[in-house]
Design a protein around this motif. Structure first.
Motif, PDB file in Angstrom:
ATOM      1  N   SER A 170       0.820  -1.402  -0.006  1.00  0.00           N
ATOM      2  CA  SER A 170      -0.057  -0.016   0.007  1.00  0.00           C
ATOM      3  C   SER A 170       0.888   1.370   0.039  1.00  0.00           C
ATOM      4  CB  SER A 170      -0.830  -0.075   1.270  1.00  0.00           C
ATOM      5  OG  SER A 170      -1.680   1.079   1.274  1.00  0.00           O
ATOM      6  N   SER A 171       1.908   1.202   1.039  1.00  0.00           N
ATOM      7  CA  SER A 171       2.800   2.411   0.978  1.00  0.00           C
ATOM      8  C   SER A 171       3.611   2.739  -0.378  1.00  0.00           C
ATOM      9  CB  SER A 171       3.749   2.146   1.867  1.00  0.00           C
ATOM     10  OG  SER A 171       4.587   3.505   2.009  1.00  0.00           O
ATOM     11  N   LYS A 178       1.192   4.094  -3.128  1.00  0.00           N
ATOM     12  CA  LYS A 178       1.018   5.732  -2.563  1.00  0.00           C
ATOM     13  C   LYS A 178       2.302   6.310  -3.093  1.00  0.00           C
ATOM     14  CE  LYS A 178      -2.374   5.275   1.130  1.00  0.00           C
ATOM     15  NZ  LYS A 178      -2.553   5.052   2.457  1.00  0.00           N
ATOM     16  N   GLN A 179       3.286   5.782  -2.826  1.00  0.00           N
ATOM     17  CA  GLN A 179       4.507   6.606  -3.330  1.00  0.00           C
ATOM     18  C   GLN A 179       4.624   6.488  -4.880  1.00  0.00           C
ATOM     19  OE1 GLN A 179       8.053   5.077  -1.213  1.00  0.00           O
ATOM     20  NE2 GLN A 179       9.302   6.671  -1.925  1.00  0.00           N
ATOM     21  N   ILE A 203       0.566  10.207  -3.933  1.00  0.00           N
ATOM     22  CA  ILE A 203      -0.798  10.467  -3.356  1.00  0.00           C
ATOM     23  C   ILE A 203      -0.791  10.519  -1.801  1.00  0.00           C
ATOM     24  CG2 ILE A 203      -2.374   9.637  -5.219  1.00  0.00           C
ATOM     25  CD1 ILE A 203      -2.844   7.240  -3.516  1.00  0.00           C
ATOM     26  N   ASP A 204      -1.644  10.998  -1.147  1.00  0.00           N
ATOM     27  CA  ASP A 204      -1.769  11.409   0.323  1.00  0.00           C
ATOM     28  C   ASP A 204      -0.288  12.056   0.771  1.00  0.00           C
ATOM     29  OD1 ASP A 204      -3.994  10.073   0.431  1.00  0.00           O
ATOM     30  OD2 ASP A 204      -3.299   8.007   1.036  1.00  0.00           O
TER      31      ASP A 204
END
Length: 119
Positions: free
Chosen positions: A42-43, A46-47, A51-52
């Motif tokens: 998940s990380s 996102k990287q 995002i986030d």
């Protein structure tokens, strides 16, 4: 759910209790493995997608907050050590860390809010 295995093993016999502890540890190891691999994937997504917390704006915020943290926390440690070693106030000097944490959290929140509001 995994501790139930120990109770069932204790009801059966003493050797079953030993085996049930082994089964408990295996279940816990599998759960930890699943948490780590799922979180890593998940990380990584996102990287890659930025995002986030991996947005360019967030990276700039994190650099400023990290720079301030690099100054504030060593100062807190110095105050803790000086109060403890020189003034022998070990009973009360622990309060430095919660106060620093609260103030730094407030600074981070204010800085993040102000940097997100572009006038």
């Amino acid at each position: 759910m995994s501790p139930i295995i120990i109770f069932v093993g204790a009801m059966i016999s003493d050797p079953a209790t030993n085996y049930s502890v082994s089964i408990l540890l295996i279940i816990i190891a599998k759960a930890v493995y699943l948490f780590i691999t799922t979180g890593s994937v998940s990380s990584a997504c996102k990287q890659l997608l930025q995002i986030d917390e991996f947005k360019i704006e967030k990276k700039k915020e994190n650099k400023v907050i990290g720079a301030v943290a690099g100054i504030v926390w060593p100062i807190a440690i110095c105050i803790f050590l000086v109060a403890g070693l020189i003034y022998n106030q070990w009973a009360i000097c622990w309060i430095v860390f919660p106060i620093t944490g609260i103030l730094f959290g407030g600074f981070s929140a204010v800085y993040t809010t102000l940097s997100n509001n572009k006038y």
